[in-house]
Design an enzyme around this catalytic site. Structure first.
Site, PDB file in Angstrom:
ATOM      1  N   SER A 213       0.836  -1.193   0.000  1.00 23.38           N
ATOM      2  CA  SER A 213       0.000   0.000   0.000  1.00 23.38           C
ATOM      3  C   SER A 213       0.882   1.259   0.000  1.00 23.38           C
ATOM      4  O   SER A 213       1.666   1.446  -0.930  1.00 23.38           O
ATOM      5  CB  SER A 213      -0.952  -0.049   1.195  1.00 23.38           C
ATOM      6  N   ASP A 441      -8.923  -4.489  -5.913  1.00 21.95           N
ATOM      7  CA  ASP A 441      -8.441  -3.688  -4.787  1.00 21.95           C
ATOM      8  C   ASP A 441      -9.259  -2.405  -4.683  1.00 21.95           C
ATOM      9  O   ASP A 441      -9.355  -1.633  -5.645  1.00 21.95           O
ATOM     10  CB  ASP A 441      -6.963  -3.368  -4.994  1.00 21.95           C
ATOM     11  N   HIS A 468      -7.154  -6.089  -0.555  1.00 22.86           N
ATOM     12  CA  HIS A 468      -6.092  -5.077  -0.602  1.00 22.86           C
ATOM     13  C   HIS A 468      -4.811  -5.668  -0.034  1.00 22.86           C
ATOM     14  O   HIS A 468      -4.729  -5.939   1.162  1.00 22.86           O
ATOM     15  CB  HIS A 468      -6.514  -3.852   0.209  1.00 22.86           C
TER      16      HIS A 468
END
Length: 501
Positions: A213, A441, A468
């Site tokens: 991320s 995602d 995710h």
């Protein structure tokens, strides 16, 4: 959107960083010891006290442009390889604001059967402003809650701010976070330089890195600044380095809308779905359930659930299909006058229960880091962002005037952002890297991974499904095999397959 003047000029650090004024930092030896003293809350102390890991303080200059000046410390955790170690794997779990120390423990706990943790010491660190690293971001008023005052980043986009609010938050952040100079050093470019000092202190000639991320931004910035010092880099759940702040946020909110509709479609397979079975009505039905909470919160755990908390809980649940049943149960509860499940989704996302939050400054750190990374928005920009958000993600619309009080909480920050957008462009001398992305995602859409892979010349592993990030879960043999072969042996498939969840 154009960059703030001066943002585009980010010269790479001097290649002679291991000599001269920075030599004492690059040649330091880490003193490993128990981790309890590195905790920032009783709950974290309990976790770190039981963990079979060791911790150390890394000394770094507060300001790399003034390396002879004040020094500060970065908190580092190491979890030893399960077998014969071939070196350190530096890990960042995302955020920004996520604790890399706790994230490192998480990777070690999840990847118990992976070759990755068999062959690498997993090293996590708290980035600038985060957790145990000093100084940490502290921006709440004394009476603030675990989630902070209205100035701080809410996924719901509903805060109504004044110029007085945004000036006051700067004053409070500076007072609690080590002063104005410390605030200006909490951006990703400074943290990437800390990563290079840590690489050297660990005795590694080159960096092996796993970023998830926001960690993909850190990895890309490190690659831009130190391409010759990268050994291997896995970037999982990628942020698009080419999108400006408004465009990137709208892309993310559009991803949440798509995930909301996927969740609603799954819910509609059951007769008692609170959103009904008509796809055209899912968003309006959802708003009928949650919008009244703006005026009439409902009891939840030992407090109340309002609109912001409800929507925040839903969006937290949209990160993973495993949480979708909890969203459905939570919406049914709200219709019955309770908000326990949705509030718990929010607490789980933040890392704990009220009064025992793990990594308790995550929201403050996110705010401070973004103030030095993201493009600064004028009130007109902030208004446009809010209006467009409810166009691309109508399920988030709280009703009323969407433009009321739209401002950038960072508008009076004491320095211009230093990241520069786009970033990591035209990087020369970077070895093979690997970008991994799940097609469904919600918060870092697959298009961003395509863009990052193209920018860095990376291989791209596409994973069909919802969720995710995936590497640290240890639940997908296809992904783990490819990631392990690459990180350990620097081998990538001649033809990249598509994995699935």
């Amino acid at each position: 959107m154009a960059c703030t003047p001066g943002e585009e000029e980010n010269p790479a650090p001097d290649e002679s960083t291991a000599s001269g004024a920075l030599e004492r930092y690059y040649t330091q030896k880490l003193e490993w010891k128990g981790c309890t003293d590195f905790a920032t809350s009783p709950r974290e102390a309990e976790i770190l006290g039981k963990a079979p890991a060791e911790c150390a303080w890394l000394s770094v200059p507060l300001d790399y442009d003034n390396p002879q000046g004040t020094a500060t410390t970065v908190a580092v955790l190491r979890f030893a390889a399960r077998g014969e170690s071939q070196g350190s794997l530096l890990f960042n779990p995302g955020g920004p604001g996520g604790s890399g120390m706790l994230g490192g423990l998480g990777v070690a706990a999840q990847l118990t059967k992976s070759r990755i943790t068999e062959r690498f010491d997993v090293v996590g660190f708290d980035p600038r402003g985060v957790g145990a690293t000093k100084p940490a971001a502290d921006c709440y008023t004394e009476g603030g809650t675990s989630r902070g005052d209205q100035v701080f980043p809410l996924m719901t986009m509903t805060a109504s701010l004044t110029e007085e609010d945004t000036r006051a938050v700067l004053d409070r952040c500076a007072k609690g976070s080590g002063g104005v100079e410390a605030l200006t050093q909490m951006g990703s470019r400074t943290t990437a330089r800390d990563m290079d000092v840590l690489r050297a202190a660990l005795g590694e000639e080159k960096l092996t890195f796993l970023g998830q991320s926001y960690g993909t931004r850190l990895g890309a910035v490190y690659a831009e600044q130190f391409p010759q010092r990268v050994r291997a880099m896995v970037l999982d759940g990628a942020i698009d380095p080419k999108l400006g702040t408004i465009e990137r946020r709208l892309s993310a909110y559009g991803g949440f809308q798509r995930a909301f509709e996927a969740m609603a479609a799954a819910c509609a397979q059951k007769a008692d779905c609170p959103l009904g079975t008509d796809p055209k009505a899912w968003t309006s039905t959802f708003q009928t359930i949650v919008q009244p909470l703006r005026e009439r919160p409902v009891p939840a755990l030992d407090q109340e659930l309002d609109f912001d908390e409800a929507l925040g809980g839903v969006m937290a649940g949209l990160y993973s299909p495993d949480k979708w049943p909890a969203i459905v149960s939570g919406l049914t509860e709200v219709r019955q006058g309770r908000g326990d499940t949705l509030l718990k989704l929010t607490f789980d996302f933040e890392g704990g229960e009220p009064d025992s939050v793990i990594n308790g400054n995550a929201i403050e750190a996110m705010f401070a880091i973004n103030c030095m990374d993201e493009q600064r928005l004028t009130p007109q920009d902030a208004t446009r962002l809010r209006v467009k958000t409810y166009e691309v993600a109508p399920f988030m619309n709280p009703g009323g005037d969407p433009a009321a009080g739209a401002r950038d909480g960072c508008e009076f920050w004491p320095a211009v952002p230093t990241l520069g957008i786009p970033y990591a462009q035209n990087v020369k001398g970077l070895p093979d890297t690997l970008v991994i992305s799940i097609t469904g995602d919600a918060t870092t859409p697959h298009t961003g991974a395509i863009s990052l892979a193209d920018t860095l010349g990376s291989a791209l592993l596409t994973v069909e499904g919802e969720g995710h990030t995936i590497v640290s879960s240890g639940k997908n043999e296809c992904v783990d095999t490819i990631a392990a072969d690459y990180l350990i042996d620097l081998k990538l498939p001649a033809t990249m397959p598509t994995c699935s969840i």
